[in-house]
Scaffold this motif. Sequence first.
Motif, PDB file in Angstrom:
ATOM      1  N   PRO A  68       0.845  -1.210   0.000  1.00 46.63           N
ATOM      2  CA  PRO A  68       0.000   0.000   0.000  1.00 46.63           C
ATOM      3  C   PRO A  68       0.874   1.253   0.000  1.00 46.63           C
ATOM      4  CG  PRO A  68      -0.871  -1.609   1.521  1.00 46.63           C
ATOM      5  CD  PRO A  68       0.447  -2.157   1.063  1.00 46.63           C
ATOM      6  N   GLY A  69       0.469   2.212  -0.814  1.00 49.07           N
ATOM      7  CA  GLY A  69       1.244   3.436  -0.965  1.00 49.07           C
ATOM      8  C   GLY A  69       2.263   3.382  -2.081  1.00 49.07           C
ATOM      9  N   GLY A  70       2.471   2.206  -2.624  1.00 45.84           N
ATOM     10  CA  GLY A  70       3.453   2.048  -3.688  1.00 45.84           C
ATOM     11  C   GLY A  70       2.920   2.408  -5.058  1.00 45.84           C
ATOM     12  N   SER A  71       3.767   2.198  -6.067  1.00 47.14           N
ATOM     13  CA  SER A  71       3.421   2.557  -7.441  1.00 47.14           C
ATOM     14  C   SER A  71       3.691   1.405  -8.388  1.00 47.14           C
ATOM     15  CB  SER A  71       4.246   3.774  -7.898  1.00 47.14           C
ATOM     16  OG  SER A  71       3.987   4.917  -7.119  1.00 47.14           O
ATOM     17  N   LEU A  72       2.923   1.380  -9.455  1.00 43.93           N
ATOM     18  CA  LEU A  72       3.145   0.471 -10.565  1.00 43.93           C
ATOM     19  C   LEU A  72       2.826   1.206 -11.855  1.00 43.93           C
ATOM     20  CD1 LEU A  72       1.508  -2.938  -9.475  1.00 43.93           C
ATOM     21  CD2 LEU A  72       3.942  -2.514  -9.847  1.00 43.93           C
ATOM     22  N   ARG A  73       3.461   0.770 -12.919  1.00 43.77           N
ATOM     23  CA  ARG A  73       3.157   1.324 -14.231  1.00 43.77           C
ATOM     24  C   ARG A  73       2.769   0.168 -15.150  1.00 43.77           C
ATOM     25  NH1 ARG A  73       4.205   6.283 -16.475  1.00 43.77           N
ATOM     26  NH2 ARG A  73       4.184   6.416 -18.781  1.00 43.77           N
ATOM     27  N   TYR A 104     -10.575  10.666 -18.776  1.00 44.53           N
ATOM     28  CA  TYR A 104     -11.595  10.442 -17.760  1.00 44.53           C
ATOM     29  C   TYR A 104     -11.032   9.443 -16.769  1.00 44.53           C
ATOM     30  CZ  TYR A 104     -15.354   7.958 -15.474  1.00 44.53           C
ATOM     31  OH  TYR A 104     -16.145   7.344 -14.532  1.00 44.53           O
ATOM     32  N   TYR A 105     -11.338   9.655 -15.488  1.00 45.38           N
ATOM     33  CA  TYR A 105     -10.934   8.723 -14.447  1.00 45.38           C
ATOM     34  C   TYR A 105     -12.130   8.447 -13.549  1.00 45.38           C
ATOM     35  CZ  TYR A 105      -6.232  10.108 -15.822  1.00 45.38           C
ATOM     36  OH  TYR A 105      -5.095  10.365 -16.544  1.00 45.38           O
ATOM     37  N   GLY A 158      -6.568  11.546  -9.331  1.00 43.94           N
ATOM     38  CA  GLY A 158      -5.436  12.125  -8.608  1.00 43.94           C
ATOM     39  C   GLY A 158      -4.335  11.137  -8.292  1.00 43.94           C
ATOM     40  N   ARG A 159      -4.594   9.857  -8.494  1.00 41.78           N
ATOM     41  CA  ARG A 159      -3.584   8.833  -8.210  1.00 41.78           C
ATOM     42  C   ARG A 159      -3.108   8.136  -9.480  1.00 41.78           C
ATOM     43  NH1 ARG A 159      -4.948   4.438  -5.383  1.00 41.78           N
ATOM     44  NH2 ARG A 159      -7.162   4.474  -5.966  1.00 41.78           N
ATOM     45  N   PHE A 160      -4.001   7.967 -10.441  1.00 39.47           N
ATOM     46  CA  PHE A 160      -3.668   7.258 -11.683  1.00 39.47           C
ATOM     47  C   PHE A 160      -3.571   8.260 -12.837  1.00 39.47           C
ATOM     48  CE2 PHE A 160      -5.623   2.804 -10.659  1.00 39.47           C
ATOM     49  CZ  PHE A 160      -4.952   2.800  -9.447  1.00 39.47           C
ATOM     50  N   THR A 161      -2.701   7.949 -13.795  1.00 32.25           N
ATOM     51  CA  THR A 161      -2.570   8.774 -14.993  1.00 32.25           C
ATOM     52  C   THR A 161      -2.492   7.878 -16.218  1.00 32.25           C
ATOM     53  OG1 THR A 161      -1.356  10.468 -13.761  1.00 32.25           O
ATOM     54  CG2 THR A 161      -1.243  10.551 -16.159  1.00 32.25           C
ATOM     55  N   ILE A 162      -3.371   8.136 -17.174  1.00 28.58           N
ATOM     56  CA  ILE A 162      -3.358   7.374 -18.421  1.00 28.58           C
ATOM     57  C   ILE A 162      -2.615   8.186 -19.489  1.00 28.58           C
ATOM     58  CG2 ILE A 162      -5.593   8.323 -19.191  1.00 28.58           C
ATOM     59  CD1 ILE A 162      -6.176   5.564 -20.450  1.00 28.58           C
ATOM     60  N   SER A 163      -1.867   7.481 -20.320  1.00 28.04           N
ATOM     61  CA  SER A 163      -1.156   8.145 -21.402  1.00 28.04           C
ATOM     62  C   SER A 163      -1.055   7.199 -22.587  1.00 28.04           C
ATOM     63  CB  SER A 163       0.239   8.587 -20.947  1.00 28.04           C
ATOM     64  OG  SER A 163       1.013   7.470 -20.549  1.00 28.04           O
ATOM     65  N   SER A 165       0.224   5.798  -5.153  1.00 26.01           N
ATOM     66  CA  SER A 165      -0.535   5.732  -3.896  1.00 26.01           C
ATOM     67  C   SER A 165      -1.535   4.578  -3.915  1.00 26.01           C
ATOM     68  CB  SER A 165      -1.256   7.060  -3.646  1.00 26.01           C
ATOM     69  OG  SER A 165      -0.338   8.125  -3.612  1.00 26.01           O
ATOM     70  N   LEU A 166      -1.064   3.430  -4.298  1.00 23.04           N
ATOM     71  CA  LEU A 166      -1.956   2.283  -4.453  1.00 23.04           C
ATOM     72  C   LEU A 166      -2.550   1.842  -3.124  1.00 23.04           C
ATOM     73  CD1 LEU A 166       0.065   0.406  -7.155  1.00 23.04           C
ATOM     74  CD2 LEU A 166      -2.350   0.996  -7.349  1.00 23.04           C
ATOM     75  N   LYS A 167      -3.794   1.389  -3.197  1.00 18.85           N
ATOM     76  CA  LYS A 167      -4.543   0.945  -2.025  1.00 18.85           C
ATOM     77  C   LYS A 167      -4.944  -0.517  -2.207  1.00 18.85           C
ATOM     78  CE  LYS A 167      -6.642   5.550  -1.683  1.00 18.85           C
ATOM     79  NZ  LYS A 167      -7.917   6.304  -1.639  1.00 18.85           N
ATOM     80  N   PRO A 168      -5.198  -1.226  -1.116  1.00 15.76           N
ATOM     81  CA  PRO A 168      -5.642  -2.619  -1.250  1.00 15.76           C
ATOM     82  C   PRO A 168      -6.865  -2.767  -2.151  1.00 15.76           C
ATOM     83  CG  PRO A 168      -5.012  -2.179   1.003  1.00 15.76           C
ATOM     84  CD  PRO A 168      -4.962  -0.850   0.290  1.00 15.76           C
TER      85      PRO A 168
END
Length: 115
Positions: free
Chosen positions: A14-19, A58-59, A65-70, A84-87
């Motif tokens: 939790p709190g980590g990031s992935l791409r 759109y999110y 505020g946590r995820f970004t699409i590109s 800021s990943l959550k369970p």
Amino acid sequence: QVQLVESGGGLVQPGGSLRLSCAASGSMRTFATMGWYRQAPGKQRELVARIITGGSTYYTDSVLGRFTISRDFTKNTMDLQMNSLKPEDTAIYYCNLGGAGSPYWGQGTQVTVSS
């Protein structure tokens, strides 16, 4: 027929990031909409993020505020940066071209958020 392959899933605290990354076998330019969906155990598949012609995004509220699409048309790839990943973000994530009713889906990549 365009084939889609996702990568980048895994186990994160939790709190980590992935791409996540989605690679298409053909041109993405012909699709007016593309996005990422997810399906958690026992739940329906839901739209997480979408990007349309012109670049508008759109999110869903839970990831705003946590995820970004590109996307990158030169590489025919679409990414989802997840911070800021959550369970409750735990799910199989799918990339899609053309919207929920289209046949263009990736095979899915598992994201697990757990300590």
